[in-house]
Design a protein around this motif. Structure first.
Motif, mmCIF file in Angstrom:
data_model
loop_
_atom_site.group_PDB
_atom_site.id
_atom_site.type_symbol
_atom_site.label_atom_id
_atom_site.label_comp_id
_atom_site.label_asym_id
_atom_site.label_seq_id
_atom_site.Cartn_x
_atom_site.Cartn_y
_atom_site.Cartn_z
ATOM 1 N N LEU A 32 9.224 11.107 -3.831
ATOM 2 C CA LEU A 32 7.960 10.430 -3.565
ATOM 3 C C LEU A 32 6.860 11.238 -4.233
ATOM 4 C CD1 LEU A 32 9.925 9.512 -1.232
ATOM 5 C CD2 LEU A 32 7.892 9.155 0.138
ATOM 6 N N SER A 33 5.979 10.556 -4.936
ATOM 7 C CA SER A 33 4.959 11.310 -5.659
ATOM 8 C C SER A 33 3.585 10.702 -5.444
ATOM 9 C CB SER A 33 5.293 11.371 -7.147
ATOM 10 O OG SER A 33 5.275 10.088 -7.710
ATOM 11 N N THR A 34 2.585 11.548 -5.605
ATOM 12 C CA THR A 34 1.195 11.116 -5.493
ATOM 13 C C THR A 34 0.478 11.203 -6.835
ATOM 14 O OG1 THR A 34 0.376 13.328 -4.980
ATOM 15 C CG2 THR A 34 1.125 11.992 -3.127
ATOM 16 N N VAL A 79 8.880 11.409 6.472
ATOM 17 C CA VAL A 79 8.156 10.470 7.341
ATOM 18 C C VAL A 79 8.455 9.026 6.960
ATOM 19 C CG1 VAL A 79 6.039 10.351 5.958
ATOM 20 C CG2 VAL A 79 5.909 10.085 8.461
ATOM 21 N N THR A 80 8.955 8.800 5.744
ATOM 22 C CA THR A 80 9.340 7.447 5.338
ATOM 23 C C THR A 80 10.721 7.064 5.888
ATOM 24 O OG1 THR A 80 10.276 8.211 3.249
ATOM 25 C CG2 THR A 80 7.950 7.618 3.260
ATOM 26 N N TRP A 179 -2.413 13.952 2.911
ATOM 27 C CA TRP A 179 -1.968 12.821 3.733
ATOM 28 C C TRP A 179 -2.567 12.863 5.123
ATOM 29 C CZ3 TRP A 179 -0.977 9.093 0.958
ATOM 30 C CH2 TRP A 179 -0.134 9.134 -0.146
ATOM 31 N N VAL A 182 -5.668 10.802 5.607
ATOM 32 C CA VAL A 182 -5.592 9.333 5.537
ATOM 33 C C VAL A 182 -4.570 8.803 6.536
ATOM 34 C CG1 VAL A 182 -6.524 8.838 3.254
ATOM 35 C CG2 VAL A 182 -4.163 9.594 3.465
ATOM 36 N N TYR A 184 -2.090 10.361 8.470
ATOM 37 C CA TYR A 184 -0.850 11.009 8.895
ATOM 38 C C TYR A 184 -1.142 12.151 9.858
ATOM 39 C CZ TYR A 184 1.851 8.068 5.899
ATOM 40 O OH TYR A 184 2.453 6.958 5.366
ATOM 41 N N TYR B 47 0.516 5.533 -7.742
ATOM 42 C CA TYR B 47 1.721 6.221 -7.293
ATOM 43 C C TYR B 47 1.973 5.857 -5.838
ATOM 44 C CZ TYR B 47 1.156 8.856 -11.572
ATOM 45 O OH TYR B 47 1.030 9.190 -12.889
ATOM 46 N N GLU B 50 5.066 4.774 -0.860
ATOM 47 C CA GLU B 50 5.143 5.594 0.345
ATOM 48 C C GLU B 50 4.943 7.056 -0.015
ATOM 49 O OE1 GLU B 50 8.003 3.507 3.467
ATOM 50 O OE2 GLU B 50 9.063 4.168 1.669
ATOM 51 N N PRO B 51 4.372 7.854 0.883
ATOM 52 C CA PRO B 51 3.800 7.507 2.193
ATOM 53 C C PRO B 51 2.512 6.704 2.098
ATOM 54 C CG PRO B 51 4.264 9.880 2.028
ATOM 55 C CD PRO B 51 4.332 9.318 0.641
ATOM 56 N N GLY B 52 1.932 6.582 0.893
ATOM 57 C CA GLY B 52 0.722 5.796 0.717
ATOM 58 C C GLY B 52 0.489 5.600 -0.772
ATOM 59 N N LEU B 53 -0.526 4.809 -1.099
ATOM 60 C CA LEU B 53 -0.845 4.521 -2.497
ATOM 61 C C LEU B 53 -1.926 5.479 -2.985
ATOM 62 C CD1 LEU B 53 -0.994 0.657 -2.073
ATOM 63 C CD2 LEU B 53 0.722 1.891 -3.425
ATOM 64 N N THR B 54 -1.682 6.098 -4.126
ATOM 65 C CA THR B 54 -2.660 6.976 -4.752
ATOM 66 C C THR B 54 -2.962 6.412 -6.134
ATOM 67 O OG1 THR B 54 -1.721 8.895 -3.599
ATOM 68 C CG2 THR B 54 -3.170 9.344 -5.480
ATOM 69 N N ARG B 56 -4.954 6.696 -9.665
ATOM 70 C CA ARG B 56 -5.537 7.767 -10.479
ATOM 71 C C ARG B 56 -6.068 7.245 -11.799
ATOM 72 N NH1 ARG B 56 -4.024 13.143 -9.131
ATOM 73 N NH2 ARG B 56 -2.654 13.272 -7.307
ATOM 74 N N ALA B 61 -6.040 11.661 -14.577
ATOM 75 C CA ALA B 61 -5.333 11.720 -13.288
ATOM 76 C C ALA B 61 -6.252 12.023 -12.107
ATOM 77 C CB ALA B 61 -4.161 12.713 -13.309
ATOM 78 N N ILE B 63 -8.306 11.357 -8.895
ATOM 79 C CA ILE B 63 -8.015 10.353 -7.871
ATOM 80 C C ILE B 63 -9.182 9.377 -7.732
ATOM 81 C CG2 ILE B 63 -7.609 9.975 -5.416
ATOM 82 C CD1 ILE B 63 -6.084 12.609 -5.375
ATOM 83 N N ARG B 66 -7.269 6.413 -2.415
ATOM 84 C CA ARG B 66 -5.998 6.501 -1.708
ATOM 85 C C ARG B 66 -6.018 5.470 -0.593
ATOM 86 N NH1 ARG B 66 -5.524 11.977 0.645
ATOM 87 N NH2 ARG B 66 -7.783 11.985 0.441
ATOM 88 N N VAL B 68 -3.603 3.906 2.698
ATOM 89 C CA VAL B 68 -2.407 3.994 3.537
ATOM 90 C C VAL B 68 -2.444 2.848 4.536
ATOM 91 C CG1 VAL B 68 -1.212 5.341 5.311
ATOM 92 C CG2 VAL B 68 -2.172 6.494 3.308
ATOM 93 N N TRP B 75 -6.106 2.831 5.965
ATOM 94 C CA TRP B 75 -6.944 4.011 5.715
ATOM 95 C C TRP B 75 -7.294 4.012 4.233
ATOM 96 C CZ3 TRP B 75 -7.853 8.043 9.438
ATOM 97 C CH2 TRP B 75 -7.189 7.876 10.652
#
Lengths: 199, 91
Positions: A32-34, A79-80, A179, A182, A184, B47, B50-54, B56, B61, B63, B66, B68, B75
Motif C-alpha cells: 500500500l502506498s501514499t 488496518v485494511t 493517517w 485523517v 485513523y 495513490y 487503501e488506507p485512503g486516497l492521496t 499528488r 509529488a 500532496i 488526502r 479517507v 475525511w
C-alpha cells in the motif's frame, strides 16, 4: 553480534489465536502506498533521533550495521484487514538507538523519505518490541516494502511501521501523523481493533 | 517522476469527492504551491485506495489532497498539512 528475539524459534499458538478481530490471513504481502516509492541508496541513508531539547543522534548505514543486530519473526496486521504470519526480519532494536537519551518526551513522530509520518508513544518503541529493519526473509528489504530500512512495530497496525524511515522526533505533545490526521486511530492496537478515530 | 503503474489518475476522485462537493470536481483547476505546475484535478496522480486516497502533483509529488472514507464519514485534507475536515455523508 546477532541475537534472537523471544519467539524466534517458533510458536505453539494456533493460528486462530494469532488473528486479531476483523482480520483475515494471507500469504501475500500487499503493498500500500501514499506516493512514489523512494529509492534511497544506503550510501546516502542516515537515521536521526532528536529529543525535545534538540539533542540529535545520527547513524549512517554502516554505523547502523555495526550495532547489535537481532533476528525476529513477527505477525503483521494491516488496518485494511489482512494479516500475514511468521514474517522474518533482521534489524536493530529501537532500544539501542534510544538508550540513555535524556528526555521527558512521551511521544515520537516518525518521519520517512517521501514525507510520510506516523505518531506513537515512545514506550511502544522500547522493551524489544520495535526495530529498524533492513532485511526481510534473508534478503535486503525491497524499496516497495520500505527498504533500505523501515520501522517495524508489529504489535500495532502496520501503518505505524513506517517505510523508508529517516528520523525519529521525540515530542512532549502528541502530533498526529499522515493517517492519524485523517481519521485513523492514534494508537492502533489490532487486538482492540483501534482502526479509526473514536474506536 | 513516478511510473504509471503505481497510481491512478485524478478521475478516480470523482465519486468520493462528489459526495461532499456540489460541483463536478475533476475539472477543478489546481496549482501546485511547490513547483507551480497547474492543471485539472483529473490530472493528479492518485495513490490508494487503501488506507485512503492521496492525490499528488504529477510534476513534483506534492500532496494536493488526502481523502479517507470511513463508514458515514469522509475525511479531507487540502494540501500537505495535517488539518482535516470530517464530513458526514449518506452511507
Amino acid at each position: 553480534m546477532t541475537s534472537f528475539s523471544p519467539g524466534f524459534r517458533g510458536r505453539a499458538r494456533p493460528l486462530a489465536d494469532r488473528l486479531p478481530p476483523g482480520q483475515y490471513p494471507t500469504e501475500a504481502f500487499p503493498v500500500l502506498s501514499t506516493g512514489p516509492t523512494p529509492h534511497v541508496p544506503t550510501a546516502a541513508w542516515d537515521l536521526t533521533v532528536t529529543t525535545e531539547h534538540g539533542e540529535t543522534r545520527r547513524w549512517t548505514w554502516d554505523g547502523m550495521m555495526e550495532l547489535p543486530q537481532q533476528d525476529t519473526v513477527q505477525d503483521l496486521h494491516c488496518v485494511t484487514r489482512w494479516s500475514r504470519f511468521d514474517t522474518r526480519w533482521r534489524g536493530v532494536p529501537l532500544d539501542v538507538f534510544l538508550e540513555d537519551l535524556e528526555t521527558a518526551a512521551e511521544h515520537v513522530v516518525v518521519e520517512s523519505h517521501g514525507g510520510y509520518t506516523t505518531n506513537l508513544p515512545l514506550a511502544d518503541l522500547l522493551g524489544g518490541r520495535a526495530w529498524i529493519a533492513h532485511t526481510y526473509d534473508g534478503h535486503p528489504l525491497a524499496p516497495e516494502h520500505g527498504g533500505p530500512a523501515r520501522l517495524l512495530v508489529p504489535h500495532l497496525y502496520l501503518w505505524k511501521s513506517a517505510k523508508w524511515v529517516r528520523a525519529l522526533r521525540l515530542t512532549t505533545t502528541n502530533e498526529p501523523g499522515f493517517w492519524e490526521s485523517v481519521g485513523y486511530h492514534d494508537y492502533g492496537d489490532p487486538w482492540r481493533e483501534q482502526r479509526t478515530w473514536g474506536d | 517522476m513516478a511510473d504509471t503503474s503505481d497510481h491512478l489518475d485524478g478521475n478516480c476522485l470523482a465519486g468520493p469527492l462528489s459526495e461532499i462537493l456540489a460541483l463536478e470536481p475533476t475539472t477543478a483547476w489546481w496549482r501546485c504551491p511547490q513547483c507551480a505546475r497547474s492543471g485539472p484535478l483529473a490530472g493528479l496522480h492518485v495513490y490508494g485506495p487503501e488506507p485512503g486516497l492521496t492525490a499528488r502533483c504529477p510534476g513534483c509529488a506534492y500532496i494536493a489532497l488526502r481523502l479517507v472514507r470511513q463508514g458515514e464519514h469522509v475525511w479531507l485534507t487540502v494540501g500537505g498539512g495535517t488539518g482535516a475536515f470530517r464530513f458526514r455523508v449518506t452511507p
